[in-house]
Design a protein around this motif. Structure first.
Motif, PDB file in Angstrom:
ATOM      1  N   UNK A  89       0.901  -1.145   0.000  1.00  0.00           N
ATOM      2  CA  UNK A  89       0.000   0.000   0.000  1.00  0.00           C
ATOM      3  C   UNK A  89       0.939   1.193   0.000  1.00  0.00           C
ATOM      4  N   UNK A  90       0.980   1.882  -1.105  1.00  0.00           N
ATOM      5  CA  UNK A  90       2.054   2.846  -1.308  1.00  0.00           C
ATOM      6  C   UNK A  90       1.534   4.259  -1.512  1.00  0.00           C
ATOM      7  N   UNK A  91       2.461   5.152  -1.726  1.00  0.00           N
ATOM      8  CA  UNK A  91       2.143   6.542  -1.985  1.00  0.00           C
ATOM      9  C   UNK A  91       1.268   6.654  -3.231  1.00  0.00           C
ATOM     10  N   UNK A  92       0.534   7.733  -3.365  1.00  0.00           N
ATOM     11  CA  UNK A  92      -0.457   7.902  -4.414  1.00  0.00           C
ATOM     12  C   UNK A  92       0.203   8.067  -5.794  1.00  0.00           C
ATOM     13  N   UNK A 140      -0.309  10.045   1.223  1.00  0.00           N
ATOM     14  CA  UNK A 140       1.031  10.069   1.797  1.00  0.00           C
ATOM     15  C   UNK A 140       1.359   8.668   2.312  1.00  0.00           C
ATOM     16  N   UNK A 141       2.461   8.512   3.010  1.00  0.00           N
ATOM     17  CA  UNK A 141       2.939   7.212   3.459  1.00  0.00           C
ATOM     18  C   UNK A 141       1.966   6.540   4.422  1.00  0.00           C
ATOM     19  N   UNK A 142       1.806   5.244   4.270  1.00  0.00           N
ATOM     20  CA  UNK A 142       1.033   4.444   5.215  1.00  0.00           C
ATOM     21  C   UNK A 142       1.923   4.183   6.426  1.00  0.00           C
ATOM     22  N   UNK A 143       1.427   4.517   7.601  1.00  0.00           N
ATOM     23  CA  UNK A 143       2.225   4.410   8.817  1.00  0.00           C
ATOM     24  C   UNK A 143       1.749   3.313   9.762  1.00  0.00           C
ATOM     25  N   UNK A 144       0.516   2.816   9.536  1.00  0.00           N
ATOM     26  CA  UNK A 144      -0.023   1.799  10.423  1.00  0.00           C
ATOM     27  C   UNK A 144      -1.082   0.980   9.698  1.00  0.00           C
ATOM     28  N   UNK A 145      -1.184  -0.294  10.089  1.00  0.00           N
ATOM     29  CA  UNK A 145      -2.185  -1.182   9.490  1.00  0.00           C
ATOM     30  C   UNK A 145      -2.664  -2.154  10.560  1.00  0.00           C
ATOM     31  N   UNK A 146      -3.950  -2.474  10.524  1.00  0.00           N
ATOM     32  CA  UNK A 146      -4.501  -3.460  11.443  1.00  0.00           C
ATOM     33  C   UNK A 146      -5.666  -4.186  10.776  1.00  0.00           C
TER      34      UNK A 146
END
Length: 105
Positions: free
Chosen positions: A11-14, A35-41
């Motif tokens: 899952x990356x930058x646009x 912008x950058x993905x910083x967290x995922x759950x």
């Protein structure tokens, strides 16, 4: 949890629009944050994940449908951490804006 993450390769930058999801031999790229993905759950519905980003938004993503089903806004700075509480069906987010928010899912 890891079975679900295997479905997500990046899952990356646009850099791609919503209609340009790579499939086949290439890793899938879901590009819905600015912008950058910083967290995922992972969420209770095992086909859904929540992602937090430096763009100050939380996206709820349906892996089967390969689309964002909702966007949670309210933080004024980057999302730093997401935790899902299975028993209460709540998502907790922490942000660089020095706030913690609890979202009913």
């Amino acid at each position: 949890f890891f079975k679900i993450l295997k479905k997500i390769f990046a899952i990356t930058k646009n850099t791609y629009n919503k209609k340009n999801i790579l499939v086949g031999n290439e890793p899938k790229r879901f590009c819905y944050h600015e912008d950058w993905v910083t967290s995922i759950t992972c969420l209770q519905d095992k086909n859904k994940i929540a992602t937090g980003s430096s763009d100050k938004e939380i996206k709820i993503f349906d892996l089967k449908k390969e689309k964002v089903t909702s966007t949670l806004s309210g933080h004024t700075d980057a999302i730093l951490c997401l935790i899902y509480h299975w028993k209460t069906n709540q998502l907790v987010s922490a942000s660089a804006d020095k706030t913690v928010k609890v979202w009913d899912m």
